[in-house]
Scaffold this active site. Structure first.
Site, PDB file in Angstrom:
ATOM      1  N   ASN A  82       0.876  -1.169   0.000  1.00  0.00           N
ATOM      2  CA  ASN A  82       0.000   0.000   0.000  1.00  0.00           C
ATOM      3  C   ASN A  82       0.914   1.220   0.000  1.00  0.00           C
ATOM      4  O   ASN A  82       1.390   1.660   1.043  1.00  0.00           O
ATOM      5  CB  ASN A  82      -0.915  -0.014   1.233  1.00  0.00           C
ATOM      6  CG  ASN A  82      -1.856   1.170   1.271  1.00  0.00           C
ATOM      7  OD1 ASN A  82      -1.818   2.052   0.420  1.00  0.00           O
ATOM      8  ND2 ASN A  82      -2.702   1.215   2.290  1.00  0.00           N
ATOM      9  N   ASP A  97      -7.837  12.751  16.933  1.00  0.00           N
ATOM     10  CA  ASP A  97      -7.884  11.414  17.524  1.00  0.00           C
ATOM     11  C   ASP A  97      -9.134  11.277  18.388  1.00  0.00           C
ATOM     12  O   ASP A  97      -9.289  12.008  19.375  1.00  0.00           O
ATOM     13  CB  ASP A  97      -6.627  11.176  18.364  1.00  0.00           C
ATOM     14  CG  ASP A  97      -6.471   9.730  18.804  1.00  0.00           C
ATOM     15  OD1 ASP A  97      -7.465   9.142  19.278  1.00  0.00           O
ATOM     16  OD2 ASP A  97      -5.363   9.197  18.679  1.00  0.00           O
ATOM     17  N   ARG A 145      -9.973   9.172  20.565  1.00  0.00           N
ATOM     18  CA  ARG A 145      -9.711   8.874  21.976  1.00  0.00           C
ATOM     19  C   ARG A 145      -9.504  10.157  22.777  1.00  0.00           C
ATOM     20  O   ARG A 145     -10.048  10.309  23.881  1.00  0.00           O
ATOM     21  CB  ARG A 145      -8.480   7.960  22.088  1.00  0.00           C
ATOM     22  CG  ARG A 145      -8.704   6.561  21.545  1.00  0.00           C
ATOM     23  CD  ARG A 145      -7.404   5.805  21.376  1.00  0.00           C
ATOM     24  NE  ARG A 145      -6.560   6.420  20.348  1.00  0.00           N
ATOM     25  CZ  ARG A 145      -5.432   5.877  19.873  1.00  0.00           C
ATOM     26  NH1 ARG A 145      -5.021   4.716  20.349  1.00  0.00           N
ATOM     27  NH2 ARG A 145      -4.729   6.493  18.945  1.00  0.00           N
ATOM     28  N   GLY A 172     -10.674   1.405  13.144  1.00  0.00           N
ATOM     29  CA  GLY A 172     -10.118   1.803  14.431  1.00  0.00           C
ATOM     30  C   GLY A 172     -11.110   2.278  15.467  1.00  0.00           C
ATOM     31  O   GLY A 172     -11.148   1.772  16.596  1.00  0.00           O
ATOM     32  N   ASN A 198     -12.886  -0.185  18.401  1.00  0.00           N
ATOM     33  CA  ASN A 198     -12.309   0.043  19.730  1.00  0.00           C
ATOM     34  C   ASN A 198     -13.062   1.014  20.629  1.00  0.00           C
ATOM     35  O   ASN A 198     -12.803   1.045  21.838  1.00  0.00           O
ATOM     36  CB  ASN A 198     -10.867   0.549  19.565  1.00  0.00           C
ATOM     37  CG  ASN A 198      -9.975  -0.477  18.884  1.00  0.00           C
ATOM     38  OD1 ASN A 198      -9.840  -1.594  19.369  1.00  0.00           O
ATOM     39  ND2 ASN A 198      -9.378  -0.108  17.759  1.00  0.00           N
ATOM     40  N   GLU A 214      -7.879  -5.777   5.715  1.00  0.00           N
ATOM     41  CA  GLU A 214      -7.766  -5.444   4.302  1.00  0.00           C
ATOM     42  C   GLU A 214      -6.588  -6.148   3.634  1.00  0.00           C
ATOM     43  O   GLU A 214      -6.654  -6.517   2.464  1.00  0.00           O
ATOM     44  CB  GLU A 214      -7.651  -3.927   4.140  1.00  0.00           C
ATOM     45  CG  GLU A 214      -8.929  -3.198   4.554  1.00  0.00           C
ATOM     46  CD  GLU A 214      -8.785  -1.692   4.535  1.00  0.00           C
ATOM     47  OE1 GLU A 214      -9.149  -1.081   3.522  1.00  0.00           O
ATOM     48  OE2 GLU A 214      -8.313  -1.136   5.539  1.00  0.00           O
TER      49      GLU A 214
END
Length: 452
Positions: A58, A334, A336, A383, A387, A436
């Site tokens: 990739n 982000d 988080r 992601g 999570n 993937e």
């Protein structure tokens, strides 16, 4: 066929054969988009280094992500190692490499271009002591992630001159991605004496009907410039569709899903009878959901409006792609960090989270209508989707009248591929980790007819 399924309690927690705890998978025979039937094997039992292998690449504008799979004679694919080269072309770059079951290693050095980066990757793969490739001739196929295939490609394709030219033509539709993908292909072609296969992010969405992919603009824009919605994250959606159908014990062609691929780049997809019929990204990956740095949906007149404030179209496009989304709303891309700040009462973070969740729920409602309410499961992946238990809970909050519920205990303790909805829910809510690289390996092996 549910190999590896466990039913140890009334509250069934099904463990799929390709759960994250395993790095070995079955590559099935059959059409490229029919990928069910994976095997289960502990990845610490490494494959014979003389087995046929597949390299997955990739290539980004300044990076190269890679993975190596050993291909078993019975259709098994065992991931042996993976890594990432960053800051290609910069004064100093970083290569992070990990053999499965071992500690990561980091190498800091200058990578003048992609050729230098890939040459270093090959030296790691073939290292006499730690490398997993004892002979470069064992690499039988290289699978390339290509972001945009335009309308010409609905499946993975062995790269020849005609294919490469078509990818170059599609670069006008993905100027930030395809040129780097092309560079990766050209460099790998010189380094590996084996078939090169292009696996397109857009291919899975070539089944979207015309009423869903056309924009209401002059038709000549479509005829001359191919302006339409294409959609992305197709490799992930293909993998999740197969995984969900396998989990549900349903034929793929009878499976209806709403998939939420929520990462730094985020999109959603409505899958009807195993095929994409609607997706949130459009001509480019900018359309749709709020993302880490991308705005998602916005009134197109915004560009002209900002020109009155001394911003060019290029400036606005750069802002919408790199300075917007969560980052633009609260200064943090982000999720988080955004969630932590929101919990602490930060108003900008709370606003960013609210806008993000609102947009996901807006598309969720639209796709429920697209599928006429006939939905087997809502699946969270990538992601954030995999999570963030808080994001999953907020997206599904107060939707019981629509048959959408999650059970807090299941959501809090969700691991691997699992249900987080109550037993007997009319619409299951699930979490499935995407893979993937595996999907690219599968498609590459089939396209190149390695075992035929």
């Amino acid at each position: 066929i549910l190999r590896g399924v466990t039913t140890s309690s009334l509250r069934v927690s099904r463990s799929l054969p390709f759960a994250p705890s395993s790095k070995s998978y079955r590559i099935p025979p059959g059409p490229q988009y029919h990928l069910s039937g994976f095997s289960f094997k502990n990845y610490h039992k490494m494959a014979d280094p003389m087995q046929p292998m597949c390299v997955v690449l990739n290539a980004g504008s300044s990076s190269v992500k890679y993975a190596l799979f050993a291909l078993g004679g019975k259709g098994e694919a065992t991931q042996l190692c993976s890594g990432l080269v960053e800051k290609v072309g910069a004064e100093m770059g970083i290569l992070t490499h990990e053999n499965e079951g071992e500690d990561k290693i980091k190498i800091e050095m200058a990578f003048a271009d992609h050729a230098v980066a890939l040459d270093k990757v090959i030296s790691l793969l073939t290292d006499p002591e730690t490398g997993k490739v004892k002979d470069i001739a064992c690499i039988k196929v290289v699978g390339h992630r290509v972001v945009h295939g335009g309308e010409k490609f609905s499946a993975a394709t062995v790269i020849d001159e005609e294919t490469l030219n078509a990818i170059k033509e599609a670069a006008a539709l993905a100027p930030l991605h395809n040129p780097a993908n092309i560079t990766g292909i050209e460099v790998a072609t010189k380094l590996f004496n084996c078939p090169q296969v292009a696996v397109f992010d857009t291919a899975f969405h070539m089944t979207v009907p015309k009423e869903a992919y056309m924009y209401a603009i002059p038709h000549e824009c479509y005829e001359k410039y191919h302006i339409r919605s294409y959609g992305f994250h197709g490799t992930s959606y293909m993998y999740i569709t197969q995984a969900a159908a396998m989990y549900l014990n349903k034929p793929v062609e009878e499976t209806n899903l709403i998939i939420c691929h929520l990462g730094n780049g985020a999109s959603m997809c409505a899958v009807k009878c195993g095929k994409s019929v609607e997706t949130s990204m459009g001509l480019t990956p900018l359309e749709g959901l709020v993302m880490g740095t991308r705005s998602g949906d916005i009134d197109p007149a915004f560009i002209n409006h900002m020109s009155a404030h001394d911003m060019s179209a290029s400036d606005v496009t750069n802002m919408l792609n790199k300075k917007s989304g969560l980052l633009g709303l609260c200064g943090d891309s982000d999720m988080r960090s955004v969630m932590t700040r929101a919990d602490e009462g930060d108003e900008k973070a709370k606003c960013a989270l609210g806008v993000y969740i609102h947009r996901v729920r807006k598309y969720l409602g639209a796709y429920l209508v697209t599928l006429e309410g006939n939905v087997d499961a809502i699946v969270f992946t990538a992601g954030v989707g995999e999570n963030s238990k808080a994001v999953r809970k907020l997206v599904c909050a107060d939707l019981g009248r629509l048959g959408i519920n999650i059970e807090d205990e299941l959501n809090e303790n969700a691991k691997g591929c699992c249900e987080i909805s109550p037993i007997g829910a009319s619409i299951k809510v699930m979490k499935i980790p995407t893979n993937e690289e595996l999907c690219i390996t599968q498609q590459s092996v089939l396209a190149a007819k390695i075992f035929e």
